[in-house]
Design an enzyme around this catalytic site. Structure first.
Site: not given
Ligand code: G3P
Length: 219
Positions: A142, A93
């Site tokens: 991500e 992550h």
């Molecule tokens: O693991 C998912 C996370 O990093 C996403 O965070 O707060 O943008 O939904 P958020």
């Protein structure tokens, strides 16, 4: 048609720690069943055992260490995660990065403990590296700069989602800034298998309402 995968990452937010982790896990389970969504959760190591006893949806760790059971101190081993009731773990992550060597080192131990692997890439280039070298069940992309922000990856980077889907031979999740049904619909329409999200649900005053508005089909 496979159900969309929605993984709620509890992170280390106090709003999803301890008994509040158990409470949110139960909300996730109830709404996943109600709306026929494959809902899963990623919780802190200290909460895995209590949460896994409280719900039957997949409970993931947020990280696992490349350490052997036995003469090691303070690490989180695949064996211990399995014993705690975890179904698998996130790896790499953006808020807990590990090297590709570390990822490749821990995966045999996760496989030996029959734990799922969700490998998270920051961009398509890293995802292509994972595609070549990482034995994972799910990939996730991500963009770190969008995590916790106001604009979701679905709205800001639809091209990245399409590129990532084409680069991945595994089911692909997308994350960062996911907030609403539109974000989920765009991600699925671009070929993603689902989403990984956190703050919009965990930090909501009404966690149940926030999650239901995201996963409930539009009338
Ligand atoms: O693991 C998912 C996370 O990093 C996403 O965070 O707060 O943008 O939904 P958020």
């Amino acid at each position: 048609m496979a159900k969309p995968i929605v993984i709620v990452n509890f992170k280390t937010y106090p709003q999803a720690t301890g008994e509040r982790a158990v409470a949110l896990a139960k909300i996730c389970q109830t709404l996943g069943r109600k709306h026929k969504v494959d809902i899963r959760i990623a919780v802190q190591t200290t909460d895995i055992s209590a949460v896994a006893k409280a719900v039957s949806i997949p409970v993931y760790a947020q990280h696992a260490d490349f350490a052997m059971p036995g003469k090691s101190t303070g690490w989180v081993t695949a064996h211990a995660l399995k014993k705690a009731g975890a179904k698998g773990t996130l790896l790499n992550h953006a808020e807990h990065r590990i090297s590709i060597q570390g990822i490749r080192g821990i995966i045999p131990h996760l496989r030996k403990s029959r734990l799922d692997v969700i490998a998270i890439a920051a961009d398509v280039r890293q995802l292509q590296e994972f595609e070549r070298h990482v034995d994972a069940d799910l990939f996730c992309i991500e963009p770190p700069e969008l995590i916790g922000g106001d604009v979701s990856v679905a709205m800001a980077r639809p091209g990245v989602i399409g590129d990532a889907v084409r680069a991945s031979s595994r089911p692909l999740l997308v994350g960062a800034g996911i907030k609403n049904r539109t974000d989920l619909t765009i991600a699925l329409s671009l070929g993603a298998a689902g989403v990984l999200l956190s703050s919009h649900i965990v930090l909501a005053h009404d966690q149940r309402g926030a999650l239901e508005r995201l996963i409930a089909p539009r009338r």
